[in-house]
Scaffold this motif. Structure first.
Motif, PDB file in Angstrom:
ATOM      1  N   VAL A  75       0.872  -1.178   0.000  1.00  0.00           N
ATOM      2  CA  VAL A  75       0.000   0.000   0.000  1.00  0.00           C
ATOM      3  C   VAL A  75       0.908   1.227   0.000  1.00  0.00           C
ATOM      4  O   VAL A  75       1.773   1.364   0.879  1.00  0.00           O
ATOM      5  N   GLU A  81       1.188   5.501  -0.172  1.00  0.00           N
ATOM      6  CA  GLU A  81       0.446   6.735   0.076  1.00  0.00           C
ATOM      7  C   GLU A  81       1.237   7.930  -0.432  1.00  0.00           C
ATOM      8  O   GLU A  81       2.464   7.977  -0.306  1.00  0.00           O
ATOM      9  N   SER A  91      -8.306   8.477  -3.758  1.00  0.00           N
ATOM     10  CA  SER A  91      -7.723   9.808  -3.919  1.00  0.00           C
ATOM     11  C   SER A  91      -8.687  10.893  -3.484  1.00  0.00           C
ATOM     12  O   SER A  91      -9.912  10.691  -3.451  1.00  0.00           O
ATOM     13  N   THR A 114      -2.772  12.580   3.509  1.00  0.00           N
ATOM     14  CA  THR A 114      -2.764  11.536   2.487  1.00  0.00           C
ATOM     15  C   THR A 114      -3.710  11.980   1.378  1.00  0.00           C
ATOM     16  O   THR A 114      -4.914  12.090   1.589  1.00  0.00           O
ATOM     17  N   ARG A 138      -3.935   7.028  -2.282  1.00  0.00           N
ATOM     18  CA  ARG A 138      -3.501   5.728  -1.756  1.00  0.00           C
ATOM     19  C   ARG A 138      -3.637   4.693  -2.868  1.00  0.00           C
ATOM     20  O   ARG A 138      -4.672   4.639  -3.547  1.00  0.00           O
ATOM     21  N   LYS A 148      -3.200   0.549  -3.785  1.00  0.00           N
ATOM     22  CA  LYS A 148      -3.070  -0.805  -3.243  1.00  0.00           C
ATOM     23  C   LYS A 148      -2.896  -1.798  -4.377  1.00  0.00           C
ATOM     24  O   LYS A 148      -3.643  -1.769  -5.365  1.00  0.00           O
ATOM     25  N   LYS A 157       3.674   2.158   2.759  1.00  0.00           N
ATOM     26  CA  LYS A 157       3.266   2.149   4.162  1.00  0.00           C
ATOM     27  C   LYS A 157       2.882   0.757   4.666  1.00  0.00           C
ATOM     28  O   LYS A 157       2.779   0.541   5.883  1.00  0.00           O
ATOM     29  N   LEU A 177      -0.922   3.054   7.649  1.00  0.00           N
ATOM     30  CA  LEU A 177      -1.703   4.004   6.881  1.00  0.00           C
ATOM     31  C   LEU A 177      -2.062   5.246   7.697  1.00  0.00           C
ATOM     32  O   LEU A 177      -2.262   5.166   8.899  1.00  0.00           O
ATOM     33  N   ASP A 185      -4.961   7.896   7.774  1.00  0.00           N
ATOM     34  CA  ASP A 185      -6.314   8.048   7.244  1.00  0.00           C
ATOM     35  C   ASP A 185      -6.603   9.487   6.843  1.00  0.00           C
ATOM     36  O   ASP A 185      -6.094  10.438   7.439  1.00  0.00           O
TER      37      ASP A 185
END
Length: 344
Positions: A57, A59, A87, A99, A102, A104, A318, A334, A336
């Motif tokens: 993941v 960021e 996003s 952030t 992100r 994944k 991350k 992460l 948030d």
């Protein structure tokens, strides 16, 4: 064009000796040719170790506050990749270290495009941020982005699109406006008057031959005193004249509040109160506020937007295979941001 996978692909790629421009085309960007070479080396190492497919993941965070832009290009860049993208939507505000995106998925799906996606976000967000500052200064008044002449033509549409995302009413660059589903805004430059030798005659022909949806806004600072030329144009065009544009060069002191006020007063005294005053030339948010207070109705902004410094964006891994991780100095795991939206 095939995507660059390894150092052999890099060596194999040859630049056409007849290439007319130095800017990357869409296929070259998608192929990874604008990334930094060390990401190709990274992929070589991870594949050799059997680790390139690890789930990660990543960021992205900015170093300063601003307005998010460039997301649509990132989504296009990674459209065919087996990843998830979260996003901030374009036009949303962010603060330092928020952030803003992100990603994944397997590292090999997107890792080599770090340089490219950060560049897309860094510049577009900077232009959108500068534009938002102009919007706040202009309030409900119209302002158009005139910045295409200050940047390489390859990125002029990107810049002016970002300006509209940030708050500009429209763009003068043809391709930028078309990408936004609009028609470009603009009238005529000083060149028309200089070649013709007279402002009023150009104004008359403009009114005669331009389509009805082309605003009758005429430059009035080419040959004579701005107030005098504004009056002459207003007398010639009457009710069809929508506005006069002041673009007095710095060699003559530029457009000042006093000049705007004088032109406004003289137009009003002769019954031309319906004629708007459009100003341009080195405008910044502070100057927009100042000239607006003096009576300016609309603004053309160029270098303040186009010259905005890129907002430094950083991409960090991350999580690796579900385990929080970070380089020294950063917090593992992460971070948030409730503003994130799933984009892919």
């Amino acid at each position: 064009m095939e995507e660059i996978k390894n150092l052999k692909d890099v060596k194999k790629f040859k630049v056409d000796s007849e290439r007319p421009f130095y800017s990357a085309n869409h296929d070259e960007i998608k192929a990874g040719l604008t990334t930094d070479i060390y990401f190709i080396k990274t992929m070589e190492i991870l594949r050799h170790m059997g680790l390139s497919g690890k789930n990660v993941v990543a960021e992205v965070f900015p170093r300063k506050s601003g307005i998010m832009c460039g997301v649509e290009e990132v989504l296009s860049l990674l459209k065919d990749k087996n990843i998830e993208i979260y996003s901030l939507p374009e036009g949303e505000s962010f603060e330092p270290k928020d952030t803003v995106m992100r990603i994944k998925g397997a590292y090999e799906e997107f890792g080599m495009f770090e340089t490219v996606l950060l560049g897309m976000l860094a510049h577009s967000s900077a232009w959108a941020t500068a534009s938002r500052q102009c919007r706040e200064a202009a309030g409900d008044k119209v302002y158009i982005c005139f910045g295409a002449r200050h940047v390489h033509p390859a990125v002029a549409p990107v810049m002016e699109r970002a300006a509209v995302i940030g708050g500009a009413n429209n763009a003068s660059c043809i391709l930028a406006a078309k990408l936004l589903g609009r028609e470009p805004s603009g009238t005529i430059p000083h060149a028309a008057m200089l070649v013709a030798g007279d402002t009023v005659s150009v104004a008359r022909i403009y009114d005669e031959i331009m389509p009805p949806d082309s605003p009758r806004i005429i430059l009035v600072d080419t040959f004579r005193d701005e107030a005098e030329e504004a009056m002459a144009v207003a007398e010639a065009l009457g009710r069809t004249l929508e506005g006069v544009r002041l673009d007095t060069p710095s060699e003559r002191g530029g457009v000042t509040p006093e000049l705007v006020n004088e032109v406004r007063k003289r137009l009003d005294q002769k019954g031309y109160n319906y004629v708007k005053i459009f100003v341009s030339g080195g405008l910044s948010p502070d100057r927009i506020r100042e000239l607006s207070a003096a009576g300016a109705d609309a603004f053309g902004v160029g270098s303040y937007i186009s010259g905005a410094s890129p907002i430094d964006m950083t991409l960090d891994l991350k999580m690796v295979d579900g385990t929080p991780i970070a380089k020294r100095g950063r917090i593992p795991g992460l971070i948030d941001n409730p503003k994130l939206r799933k984009m892919k």
